[in-house]
Design an enzyme around this catalytic site. Structure first.
Site, PDB file in Angstrom:
ATOM      1  N   GLU A   1       0.855  -1.205   0.000  1.00 17.21           N
ATOM      2  CA  GLU A   1       0.000   0.000   0.000  1.00 17.21           C
ATOM      3  C   GLU A   1       0.894   1.261   0.000  1.00 17.21           C
ATOM      4  O   GLU A   1       1.969   1.256   0.640  1.00 17.21           O
ATOM      5  CB  GLU A   1      -0.840  -0.052   1.290  1.00 17.21           C
ATOM      6  CG  GLU A   1      -1.764   1.105   1.551  1.00 17.21           C
ATOM      7  CD  GLU A   1      -2.482   0.958   2.916  1.00 17.21           C
ATOM      8  OE1 GLU A   1      -2.087   0.089   3.735  1.00 17.21           O
ATOM      9  OE2 GLU A   1      -3.442   1.708   3.151  1.00 17.21           O
TER      10      GLU A   1
ATOM     11  N   LYS B   1      -9.613   2.201  -1.706  1.00 21.61           N
ATOM     12  CA  LYS B   1      -9.803   1.516  -0.411  1.00 21.61           C
ATOM     13  C   LYS B   1     -11.155   1.866   0.202  1.00 21.61           C
ATOM     14  O   LYS B   1     -11.463   3.056   0.423  1.00 21.61           O
ATOM     15  CB  LYS B   1      -8.661   1.918   0.518  1.00 21.61           C
ATOM     16  CG  LYS B   1      -8.592   1.166   1.840  1.00 21.61           C
ATOM     17  CD  LYS B   1      -7.333   1.594   2.603  1.00 21.61           C
ATOM     18  CE  LYS B   1      -7.104   0.798   3.865  1.00 21.61           C
ATOM     19  NZ  LYS B   1      -5.861   1.197   4.570  1.00 21.61           N
TER      20      LYS B   1
ATOM     21  N   CYS C   1      -5.118  -3.393   2.530  1.00 23.97           N
ATOM     22  CA  CYS C   1      -4.836  -3.461   3.958  1.00 23.97           C
ATOM     23  C   CYS C   1      -6.068  -3.692   4.839  1.00 23.97           C
ATOM     24  O   CYS C   1      -6.619  -4.767   4.851  1.00 23.97           O
ATOM     25  CB  CYS C   1      -4.036  -2.228   4.376  1.00 23.97           C
ATOM     26  SG  CYS C   1      -3.046  -2.548   5.854  1.00 23.97           S
TER      27      CYS C   1
HETATM   28  C1  ACM Z   1      -3.915  -0.146   7.167  1.00 25.78           C
HETATM   29  O1  ACM Z   1      -5.020  -0.234   6.642  1.00 25.78           O
HETATM   30  N1  ACM Z   1      -2.934   0.527   6.591  1.00 25.78           N
HETATM   31  C2  ACM Z   1      -3.643  -0.815   8.444  1.00 25.78           C
END
Ligand code: ACM
Length: 266
Positions: free
Chosen positions: A38, A109, A142
């Site tokens: 990420e 995300k 993530c």
């Molecule tokens: C995250 O979502 N970077 C823990």
């Protein structure tokens, strides 16, 4: 199919140097599909929105996407990477997949973690799967891991491999992904970063341990917690098409969706 991860330790704000290092690592690997972490070219811990604005890029027009489209073609590999995206006045914590055929896919995300909520807008596009060399690929980022709906929906859409760029600091995801893979009978490549970021008064320690998991929940390969490395393994993605957990239990057929309505209400 040869799939793997490129576990990196980006230096905050050093975009060109981070891209160069990732490129040098990818140049040494023969693989069909590689997953990077990420936000792996900017770093993670932005002090404020001005800093994010300086480092984020428009997609598809930005130079990073152009660079990795060229690299995907040159190395004949699909590459998934996390990127800070600017779109009009909004910022997204995004992941791109680029292919040797010149395709670009973008995921934003859905589930933002902690202070990401102060900087980014959460994703506004539906989960989707990508047809890549006859295999279906799903993207998530993530913290999406803690919502089992994400892997479930990607799997129901036919994903065989979940590509999961990450910046993990807590110790739970790697074990949880074993269950995600087992309960959906899919592969997952979770690529984390390593190292520390210390900015203002905050410090984060990223725990590496990138991994590839198969549909039976086996961890096929797992990286160190503290240094950069790339690993590639050979997998048969078609194993993820078989949803039989036992000869009598098909994970798709046995679902009791008539009893699951609560998960669609708040
Ligand atoms: C995250 O979502 N970077 C823990």
């Amino acid at each position: 199919m040869r799939v793997g991860f490129v576990q990196l330790e980006p230096v905050f704000g050093q975009k060109d140097a981070n891209i160069k290092k990732a490129t040098q690592m990818i140049d040494k690997i023969d693989a069909d599909l590689l997953v990077l972490p990420e936000l792996c070219f900017t770093g993670y811990l932005f002090k404020d929105k001005d800093e994010l604005e300086n480092l984020a890029e428009k997609i598809p027009d930005g130079p990073t996407v152009e660079h990795f489209l060229n690299l995907a073609k040159k190395r004949n590999v699909g590459i998934v990477f996390g990127i800070a995206e600017r779109c009009e006045n909004n910022f997204y914590n995004s992941a791109c997949m680029v292919t040797p055929e010149g395709e670009l896919f973008l995921y934003r995300k859905l589930h933002l973690f902690m202070e990401e909520k102060d900087l980014f807008k959460s994703g506004d596009k539906k989960l989707f799967v990508i047809d890549f060399k006859g295999t279906k690929i799903g993207l998530m980022i993530c913290f999406d891991w803690i919502f089992p709906e994400v892997v479930r929906i990607l799997s129901l859409k036919g994903a065989q491999i979940i590509c999961h760029p990450s910046n993990l600091i807590l110790p739970y995801c790697q074990n949880a992904m074993v269950t995600r893979c087992l309960e959906n009978r899919v592969f997952a490549i979770t690529t984390n970063r390593t190292g520390k970021e210390r900015r203002n008064e905050k410090e984060l320690h990223f725990i590496g341990s990138s991994q590839v998991i198969d549909p039976s929940g086996n961890v096929i390969t797992k990286a160190s917690s503290d240094h950069e490395e790339a690993r590639v393994v050979k997998i048969d993605p078609d194993l993820a098409k078989d949803k039989k957990f036992t000869p009598q239990n098909d994970l798709w057929e046995d679902r009791r969706i008539d009893f699951y309505s609560e998960i669609l209400t708040k």
